[in-house]
Design an enzyme around this catalytic site. Structure first.
Site, PDB file in Angstrom:
ATOM      1  N   PRO A 148     -57.531  66.290 -87.372  1.00  0.00           N
ATOM      2  CA  PRO A 148     -56.666  67.073 -86.477  1.00  0.00           C
ATOM      3  C   PRO A 148     -54.526  66.989 -86.201  1.00  0.00           C
ATOM      4  O   PRO A 148     -53.998  67.642 -85.557  1.00  0.00           O
ATOM      5  CB  PRO A 148     -56.657  68.022 -85.324  1.00  0.00           C
ATOM      6  CG  PRO A 148     -57.383  66.311 -84.809  1.00  0.00           C
ATOM      7  CD  PRO A 148     -58.002  65.214 -85.817  1.00  0.00           C
ATOM      8  N   CYS A 149     -54.200  65.548 -86.741  1.00  0.00           N
ATOM      9  CA  CYS A 149     -52.985  64.978 -86.828  1.00  0.00           C
ATOM     10  C   CYS A 149     -51.670  65.329 -86.502  1.00  0.00           C
ATOM     11  O   CYS A 149     -50.225  65.630 -86.050  1.00  0.00           O
ATOM     12  CB  CYS A 149     -52.810  63.351 -87.060  1.00  0.00           C
ATOM     13  SG  CYS A 149     -52.858  62.821 -88.274  1.00  0.00           S
ATOM     14  N   ARG A 150     -51.956  66.749 -88.457  1.00  0.00           N
ATOM     15  CA  ARG A 150     -51.126  67.415 -88.946  1.00  0.00           C
ATOM     16  C   ARG A 150     -50.989  68.480 -88.558  1.00  0.00           C
ATOM     17  O   ARG A 150     -50.312  69.740 -89.287  1.00  0.00           O
ATOM     18  CB  ARG A 150     -51.179  66.977 -89.783  1.00  0.00           C
ATOM     19  CG  ARG A 150     -50.293  65.289 -90.698  1.00  0.00           C
ATOM     20  CD  ARG A 150     -48.651  65.095 -90.017  1.00  0.00           C
ATOM     21  NE  ARG A 150     -48.325  65.741 -90.910  1.00  0.00           N
ATOM     22  CZ  ARG A 150     -47.917  65.435 -92.064  1.00  0.00           C
ATOM     23  NH1 ARG A 150     -48.262  64.369 -93.028  1.00  0.00           N
ATOM     24  NH2 ARG A 150     -46.765  66.662 -92.307  1.00  0.00           N
TER      25      ARG A 150
END
Length: 325
Positions: A257-259
């Site tokens: 989910p980092c982006r």
């Protein structure tokens, strides 16, 4: 030093460590770091949906309710008490859709002539379907009319193999009548795989997170390498990892989910711009604050989000295009 700032310091430390270590060691370091950071960082209470593209736990539940109401194949799931997240309702710990058919390998798709750049690094890899941007833009006309509906139970939902049943390597589904047939394509036979998808709330990134668990026609779990065959190649080595599921205790392939917040922020801005353009075209002037121009709402998050996740897994067809918005 407040808790949020401490989390950012830990983040800087982690990425420095990742640059000094191998991927395997980095994964272990990341797991330890993230557990510490989530322990320190307080539960998000105030909405930053429009400003940052993130969700509070309450907004995540609201978005999940709308998803379940619009597409009853998705269901809320509870969790064992030992793994339960205290800031989410007991019966709404994560979302699940079971037995999604996948008949083609994503890494074998010929998408050179149909690939479209969708919001930066996200690509729409579907042939013969609308660009995801256009589908999302069409939502703006009716977003104010969306409401949560009662979910209709799906027939035979209990007949699907359960992820928790795969602890034993020999514990596989043997009932041939319950298995999807292979699909003939010319002289070749393409095996139909099935996937269970789950969506959890990530406290650190404050966004949803998608997890994949696949199995063959005989009910046996797919290996990591097999699952990666069903992920668009440009993403398989960038945003996809293999980690233990936080509720199910089994390793899943996960779309990191980092982006997610960055991508959703761009989409929120785009949808709001479209709504403003529609208002001006209809009324011939800019609206006043009292006019109440429809804007992207937090409960629409998962409907938009899952359309873009299909750019990563284009052949796992949990189709949302039939939703009547």
């Amino acid at each position: 030093i407040n808790a949020e700032y401490m989390g950012h310091l830990l983040s800087v430390y982690f990425f420095f460590e990742m640059s000094q270590a191998s991927y395997t060691v980095g994964n272990a370091t990341y797991g330890i770091y993230k557990n510490i950071a989530e322990y320190i960082i307080p539960v998000k209470k105030s909405s930053s949906f429009l400003e940052k593209g993130v969700l509070t736990p309450e907004e995540f539940v609201s978005a999940g309710d709308l998803l379940v109401g619009k597409t009853p194949a998705w269901t809320w799931q509870s969790a064992d008490e030992s793994k339960r997240i205290p800031f989410l309702p007991k019966d709404k710990q994560y979302l699940l859709i079971k037995s999604v058919v996948c008949t083609k390998r994503a890494n074998a798709l010929n998408v050179e002539s149909t690939e479209e750049d969708v919001e930066g690094d996200w690509l729409d890899t579907h042939k013969d379907r609308k660009v995801a941007n256009e589908e999302v833009a069409e939502m703006t006309d009716t977003m104010a009319e969306l409401s949560v509906q009662e979910a209709v139970p799906t027939a035979g939902g209990d007949d699907c193999p359960d992820m928790e049943d795969f602890d034993d390597a020999n514990n596989v589904l043997k009932d041939a009548a319950a298995l999807p047939p292979a699909l003939a394509v010319g002289s070749n036979v393409v095996s139909a795989r099935m996937y269970d998808l789950t969506v959890t709330y990530d406290k650190y990134f404050q966004t949803p997170r998608v997890w994949l668990f696949g199995y063959n026609e005989d009910g046996s779990p797919l290996s990591k390498e097999q699952v990666f065959e069903d992920i668009y190649a440009d993403y398989s080595n960038k945003t996809v990892t293999m980690e233990q599921h936080p509720f199910l205790g089994v390793h899943h392939v996960s779309i990191h989910p980092c982006r997610h917040a960055e991508m959703m922020k761009r989409m929120i801005d785009r949808m709001n711009e479209k709504a403003m353009e529609a208002w001006v075209a209809r009324h011939g002037s800019e609206p006043s604050p009292e006019d109440g121009v429809p804007t992207m709402r937090p409960d629409l998050y998962l409907l938009v989000f899952l359309k873009f996740i299909q750019a990563v897994i284009p052949t796992i067809e949990y189709d949302l295009t039939s939703i009547d918005l």
